[in-house]
Write a protein that holds these residues in place. Structure first.
Motif, PDB file in Angstrom:
ATOM      1  N   ASN A  20      -7.504   2.350  -1.286  1.00 23.04           N
ATOM      2  CA  ASN A  20      -6.094   2.104  -1.583  1.00 23.04           C
ATOM      3  C   ASN A  20      -5.590   0.870  -0.832  1.00 23.04           C
ATOM      4  O   ASN A  20      -4.871   0.026  -1.379  1.00 23.04           O
ATOM      5  N   ILE A  21      -6.014   0.768   0.435  1.00 23.37           N
ATOM      6  CA  ILE A  21      -5.612  -0.400   1.243  1.00 23.37           C
ATOM      7  C   ILE A  21      -6.246  -1.665   0.684  1.00 23.37           C
ATOM      8  O   ILE A  21      -5.575  -2.695   0.508  1.00 23.37           O
ATOM      9  N   ILE A  36       0.880  -1.173   0.000  1.00 22.47           N
ATOM     10  CA  ILE A  36       0.000   0.000   0.000  1.00 22.47           C
ATOM     11  C   ILE A  36       0.911   1.213   0.000  1.00 22.47           C
ATOM     12  O   ILE A  36       1.563   1.520   0.986  1.00 22.47           O
ATOM     13  N   CYS A  92      -7.133  -2.353  -2.298  1.00 17.73           N
ATOM     14  CA  CYS A  92      -6.480  -2.764  -3.549  1.00 17.73           C
ATOM     15  C   CYS A  92      -5.162  -3.498  -3.269  1.00 17.73           C
ATOM     16  O   CYS A  92      -4.751  -4.362  -4.042  1.00 17.73           O
ATOM     17  N   GLY A  93      -4.515  -3.138  -2.183  1.00 13.81           N
ATOM     18  CA  GLY A  93      -3.218  -3.744  -1.871  1.00 13.81           C
ATOM     19  C   GLY A  93      -3.313  -5.064  -1.123  1.00 13.81           C
ATOM     20  O   GLY A  93      -2.355  -5.842  -1.137  1.00 13.81           O
TER      21      GLY A  93
END
Lengths: 262, 381
Positions: free
Chosen positions: A154-155, A91, A157-158
């Motif tokens: 964002n988290i 991330i 997706c990671g």
């Protein structure tokens, strides 16, 4: 997560040995060695330009380095270590998503870079949505989300592919206290599920709350490492003036100095 | 598949711009079809003219009547005022000239006898008036230097001078007027739509923060690039097929002919060239603002300079010479040659194939430049 936290037999998930990275004449990372054991949350602290991001980029094989060795799960990490990369989640500090894709499609896309089976991926995307609390925003476009929701996307997706080793580079920058609380809770959940985490932040209270062990970097070198209690003790011992009950912030400033950095 | 799916989703989010380019193409194609004049030769326009001659003499009067008869269509009408009014009202005549009695004598005496005229006021009436004015002005000039015989001889000589008209642009001879226009104009939407979409797509995936995320994943960047190239290639194929289908809708019979199919082939090769150019430009630009500028400069610039909007023959020599360095010139020139070919013998085909080969050459050049650029820019993120 495949690895459950086990306090008795701890494998080194990440080993960095004598890592040196130069930008022309300037040493960004100087003979750095450390290890992160399974299930641990390691806090990587340092002022701007201390070498944190360079170290992480070297570990992720995004940067070439002049000297040293990096092993993840016992294997050397190279740009073509795709089997190893399957176990890693990153991330980045910047929100890295497609503006044209919805929340669900963004998570699905990045998860799809690791998991090809559609049914398995669907289940993992749903789980990630749930973990970060974005289920009801699944059809939203990134531009329709607030800063805190974007950070959570964002988290997601990671970590949707359920990595065993997660790098979090300042994931709570510029978010409100409620969103930060949620993000920290998510990180604890990931830890509880068995993930090993390398965490960088400038917020000392976050590091104090989350991290099992802390490494403080400056000028590309480790200047201190240990648990929060050990670092506090270290400052108490070396201070001429007795510092009463120093915070981690006091420790950080004592060790890295108070002058402004570029 | 997720990469391809993301490609389609990004495409879907930007479909309006593509539809806009296509609508402009179809609108202009249909507009041109409705307004196209097939000019294969030049013929001067002759207005309809009625002469009421009250002068019974010949000489200058006879010469004037003869000249007006040569320059206009003489319409005979009943000599009453009502018939003349009706003829003007119903546009049976554009112009009426009434020569007064004693015109010849008065004119030769140096007077300027008044010739009464009536006009519908339209373009043809103006032409008729111009012929009358021209005659009278010349006659007045020659009257000063010569007697009637000499004056009439000079007038006849001067007025007999013809202006040579050369058609700068040859229209298609094989029934492909609309098709050639359509495929020439296709240069614009193909370049604008193709470059815009490919640049947008590649910029989305190459944006540093997203590219970094792809680089740390277990999918190799080379595989992502291969899928993106395939997806962009399929998109251009789809775009080309749509435009080809529209051309069949606009003029089915012409497109089903041999020259029509050559137009399709030529546009197919041009599509390959546009794809290669779009990849090159996508590697040159690094933000969406610059991308919009480049799309406009390349698509509009090529279209204006190479004859997609206005025929090349209307452009200055310097512009035409410069256009040779652009693939659009060779593509449009091939379309024109296909339109001129009455039969597809080797002598007709050779120059068309040469143009197609040049466009293919440009494609190869763009691929080489793209790879050189990638090599030069290969660096650590």
């Amino acid at each position: 997560m495949k690895h459950k936290k086990n306090s008795t037999a701890k494998l080194n998930v990440l080993e960095v040995t004598h890592l040196t990275k130069n930008y022309r004449e300037q040493k960004a990372v100087d003979d750095l060695s450390f290890a992160v054991s399974e299930g641990e949350i390691l806090g990587l602290l340092g002022p701007n330009g201390s070498g944190k991001s360079t170290t992480i980029n070297c570990i992720l094989a995004l940067l070439k380095y002049q000297q040293g060795e990096i092993r993840i799960f016992g294997e050397p990490m190279t740009p073509a270590s795709y089997d190893l990369k399957r176990k890693i989640g990153v991330i980045f500090q910047e929100v890295a998503v497609f503006d044209e894709l919805s929340v669900y499609d963004n998570i699905d896309f990045f998860c799809g870079l690791y998991i090809t089976d559609a049914a398995e991926r669907k289940a993992k995307v749903e789980k990630a949505l749930q973990l970060v609390g974005l289920t009801k925003y699944r059809k939203y476009l990134p531009k329709q989300l607030s800063g805190g929701l974007l950070r959570r996307l964002n988290i997601a997706c990671g970590i949707a592919h359920e990595p065993e080793l997660i790098f979090l580079d300042e994931p709570t920058v510029a978010v409100d206290p409620q969103s930060r609380r949620r993000i920290l809770d998510n990180i604890k959940k990931l830890r509880d599920q068995g993930a090993t985490i390398v965490y960088t932040s400038h917020y000392m209270e976050e590091v104090e709350e989350l991290c099992d062990r802390i490494i403080i970097l400056d000028h590309g070198k480790i200047i201190a490492s240990g648990t929060t209690a050990e670092l506090k003790q270290l400052v108490k011992d070396r201070s001429v003036k007795q510092v009463v009950g120093p915070t981690l912030n006091d420790v950080f400033l004592e060790l890295t100095g108070r002058e402004l950095r570029d | 598949m997720t990469i391809f799916k993301a490609f389609l989703q990004i495409l879907n989010r930007n479909k309006i711009i593509l539809i806009l380019y296509s609508v402009i193409l179809i609108f202009f194609a249909i507009f041109n079809t409705q307004n196209s004049d097939i000019a294969t030769n030049f013929e001067s326009v002759k207005p309809d003219l009625h002469i009421i001659n009250h002068d019974t003499e010949q000489g200058i009067t006879g010469s004037l009547v003869k000249y007006l008869g040569e320059q206009n269509n003489i319409v005979e009408l009943a000599e009453d005022a009502e018939s003349v009014d009706d003829a003007l009202f119903y546009r049976k005549v554009n112009y009426v000239v009434e020569i007064p009695g004693n015109f010849r004598a008065d004119f030769l005496a140096g007077k300027n006898p008044e010739i009464t005229t009536r006009s519908t006021g339209d373009y043809n009436a103006n032409l008729a008036e111009m012929s009358l004015t021209r005659y009278l002005e010349l006659a007045k000039a020659y009257r000063l230097v010569d007697d009637e015989t000499g004056m009439l001889a000079d007038l006849e000589k001067t007025l007999a001078t013809d202006v040579e008209v050369e058609l700068a642009r040859q229209n298609p001879v094989n029934g492909l007027e609309r098709a050639v226009f359509y495929y020439n104009f296709l240069n614009y939407p193909m370049l604008a739509g193709g470059i815009f979409m490919i640049c947008l797509m590649l910029l989305s995936f190459r944006e540093q923060k997203v590219a970094r995320r792809i680089m740390v994943s277990s999918t190799s960047p080379a595989r992502v690039n291969r899928i993106l190239m395939l997806a962009n290639g399929l998109f251009m194929l789809w775009l080309w097929l749509i435009y080809v289908m529209v051309s069949f809708v606009i003029d089915f019979h012409a497109m089903l002919s041999v020259p029509g199919l050559w137009l399709v082939l030529n546009s197919g090769v041009f599509t390959i060239c546009v794809t290669a150019l779009a990849f090159l430009l996508a590697n040159l630009v690094n933000n969406r603002g610059a991308m919009n500028g480049i799309v406009n400069v390349v698509a509009l610039g090529s279209s204006f300079l190479c004859g997609a909007f206005v025929p090349l023959e209307w452009l200055p020599d310097a512009v035409r010479n410069f256009a040779h360095v652009l693939p659009s010139y060779w593509y449009i020139d091939a379309n024109e040659k296909i339109g001129q070919a009455e039969e597809f013998s080797w002598s007709n085909l050779a120059p068309i194939l040469a143009n197609i080969a040049v466009v293919l050459g440009f494609s190869i050049l763009f691929v080489i430049l793209t790879n050189l650029l990638k090599y030069a820019r290969r660096r650590e993120i």
